[in-house]
Design an enzyme around this catalytic site. Structure first.
Site, PDB file in Angstrom:
ATOM      1  N   ASP A   8      -5.356   7.771  -5.573  1.00  0.00           N
ATOM      2  CA  ASP A   8      -5.424   9.222  -5.319  1.00  0.00           C
ATOM      3  C   ASP A   8      -6.225   9.495  -4.039  1.00  0.00           C
ATOM      4  O   ASP A   8      -5.764  10.211  -3.131  1.00  0.00           O
ATOM      5  CB  ASP A   8      -6.091   9.872  -6.541  1.00  0.00           C
ATOM      6  CG  ASP A   8      -5.980  11.383  -6.582  1.00  0.00           C
ATOM      7  OD1 ASP A   8      -5.332  11.962  -5.691  1.00  0.00           O
ATOM      8  OD2 ASP A   8      -6.548  11.983  -7.508  1.00  0.00           O
ATOM      9  N   ASP A  27       0.874  -1.177   0.000  1.00  0.00           N
ATOM     10  CA  ASP A  27       0.000   0.000   0.000  1.00  0.00           C
ATOM     11  C   ASP A  27       0.909   1.225   0.000  1.00  0.00           C
ATOM     12  O   ASP A  27       1.661   1.447   0.964  1.00  0.00           O
ATOM     13  CB  ASP A  27      -0.853  -0.042   1.273  1.00  0.00           C
ATOM     14  CG  ASP A  27      -1.734   1.170   1.442  1.00  0.00           C
ATOM     15  OD1 ASP A  27      -1.554   2.172   0.717  1.00  0.00           O
ATOM     16  OD2 ASP A  27      -2.607   1.126   2.324  1.00  0.00           O
TER      17      ASP A  27
HETATM   18  P1  ADP Z   1      -5.694   5.472 -12.613  1.00  0.00           P
HETATM   19  O1  ADP Z   1      -6.855   6.423 -12.601  1.00  0.00           O
HETATM   20  O2  ADP Z   1      -4.387   6.144 -12.985  1.00  0.00           O
HETATM   21  O3  ADP Z   1      -5.970   4.237 -13.397  1.00  0.00           O
HETATM   22  P2  ADP Z   1      -6.217   4.099 -10.034  1.00  0.00           P
HETATM   23  O4  ADP Z   1      -6.030   4.684  -8.681  1.00  0.00           O
HETATM   24  O5  ADP Z   1      -7.613   3.783 -10.474  1.00  0.00           O
HETATM   25  O6  ADP Z   1      -5.469   5.106 -11.056  1.00  0.00           O
HETATM   26  O7  ADP Z   1      -5.365   2.763 -10.153  1.00  0.00           O
HETATM   27  C1  ADP Z   1      -3.974   2.734 -10.346  1.00  0.00           C
HETATM   28  C2  ADP Z   1      -3.368   1.536  -9.626  1.00  0.00           C
HETATM   29  O8  ADP Z   1      -3.235   1.867  -8.234  1.00  0.00           O
HETATM   30  C3  ADP Z   1      -4.201   0.262  -9.667  1.00  0.00           C
HETATM   31  O9  ADP Z   1      -3.337  -0.846  -9.895  1.00  0.00           O
HETATM   32  C4  ADP Z   1      -4.783   0.184  -8.245  1.00  0.00           C
HETATM   33  O10 ADP Z   1      -5.032  -1.169  -7.856  1.00  0.00           O
HETATM   34  C5  ADP Z   1      -3.640   0.758  -7.464  1.00  0.00           C
HETATM   35  N1  ADP Z   1      -3.902   1.208  -6.083  1.00  0.00           N
HETATM   36  C6  ADP Z   1      -5.067   1.561  -5.485  1.00  0.00           C
HETATM   37  N2  ADP Z   1      -4.854   1.894  -4.195  1.00  0.00           N
HETATM   38  C7  ADP Z   1      -3.514   1.746  -3.966  1.00  0.00           C
HETATM   39  C8  ADP Z   1      -2.647   1.905  -2.835  1.00  0.00           C
HETATM   40  N3  ADP Z   1      -3.117   2.317  -1.657  1.00  0.00           N
HETATM   41  N4  ADP Z   1      -1.310   1.642  -2.992  1.00  0.00           N
HETATM   42  C9  ADP Z   1      -0.821   1.237  -4.172  1.00  0.00           C
HETATM   43  N5  ADP Z   1      -1.566   1.074  -5.276  1.00  0.00           N
HETATM   44  C10 ADP Z   1      -2.896   1.321  -5.170  1.00  0.00           C
END
Ligand code: ADP
Length: 170
Positions: A35, A11
């Site tokens: 985000d 995470d």
């Molecule tokens: P985008 O809009 O750029 O596609 P997302 O947030 O929807 O961004 O997803 C980008 C990646 O981040 C995905 O692989 C998602 O599973 C991952 N993700 C979501 N939460 C976390 C976190 N807390 N730490 C790391 N990766 C995360």
């Protein structure tokens, strides 16, 4: 293969890197996915600073402080929305990683953690995204000894596998 690149599961809001990247949108005013998680963990001061930045173009990056995060800085970068691959998506995605690393160098960060930009809500196929990401990171590192470690922090096993395979194929 550059030994400074690592693929881990985890995470990114718990990262102890000098800087973490945020898969933002062009408004920089927060959203879902990673985000939203970064804003929740950093606290409301992060959104307050983001409001002063005037947004960010896709494939570029802007820096803020990390507030309640362990990371000192957040590198906010809007990735491209996948629309079939013929709309400059790869160049824009590479630009996200390069722009973040340029800011990291300028601000004296030695360690940087990235989430998998664009492969969530933005729909970029993760195997393709992994090759672009690691290609851009390794090209940057080749000319920048000041960066000591770059990690891809993968939130699920499928993402981890895609980045492991892309790193092995570099
Ligand atoms: P985008 O809009 O750029 O596609 P997302 O947030 O929807 O961004 O997803 C980008 C990646 O981040 C995905 O692989 C998602 O599973 C991952 N993700 C979501 N939460 C976390 C976190 N807390 N730490 C790391 N990766 C995360």
């Amino acid at each position: 293969m550059d030994k400074r690149i690592e693929i881990i599961s985890g995470d990114i809001t718990r990262s102890d890197a000098d800087a973490i990247a945020n898969a933002a949108n062009t408004s920089l005013l927060g959203g879902g996915g990673v985000d939203g998680a970064i804003h929740r963990a950093a606290g409301p001061e992060l959104l307050a600073e983001c409001r002063t930045l005037g947004g960010c173009e896709t494939g570029r990056a802007k820096i803020t402080k990390g507030y309640r995060l362990r990371a000192k800085y957040v590198l906010h970068t809007p990735g491209p929305v996948w629309s079939g691959g013929g709309h400059g998506e790869a160049e824009k995605l590479a630009g996200c990683y390069t722009s973040c690393l340029e800011l990291a160098s300028r601000y004296g960060c030695k360690t940087v953690d990235f989430p998998s930009i664009s492969t969530g809500v933005y729909g970029y196929p993760v195997d393709k995204a992994a090759r672009v990401a690691l290609g851009a990171i390794s090209a940057y590192l080749a000319g920048h000894p000041e960066i000591e470690r770059v990690r891809m922090v993968c939130f699920d096993e499928r993402t981890k596998r895609a980045y492991d395979e892309a790193l092995a194929g570099l």
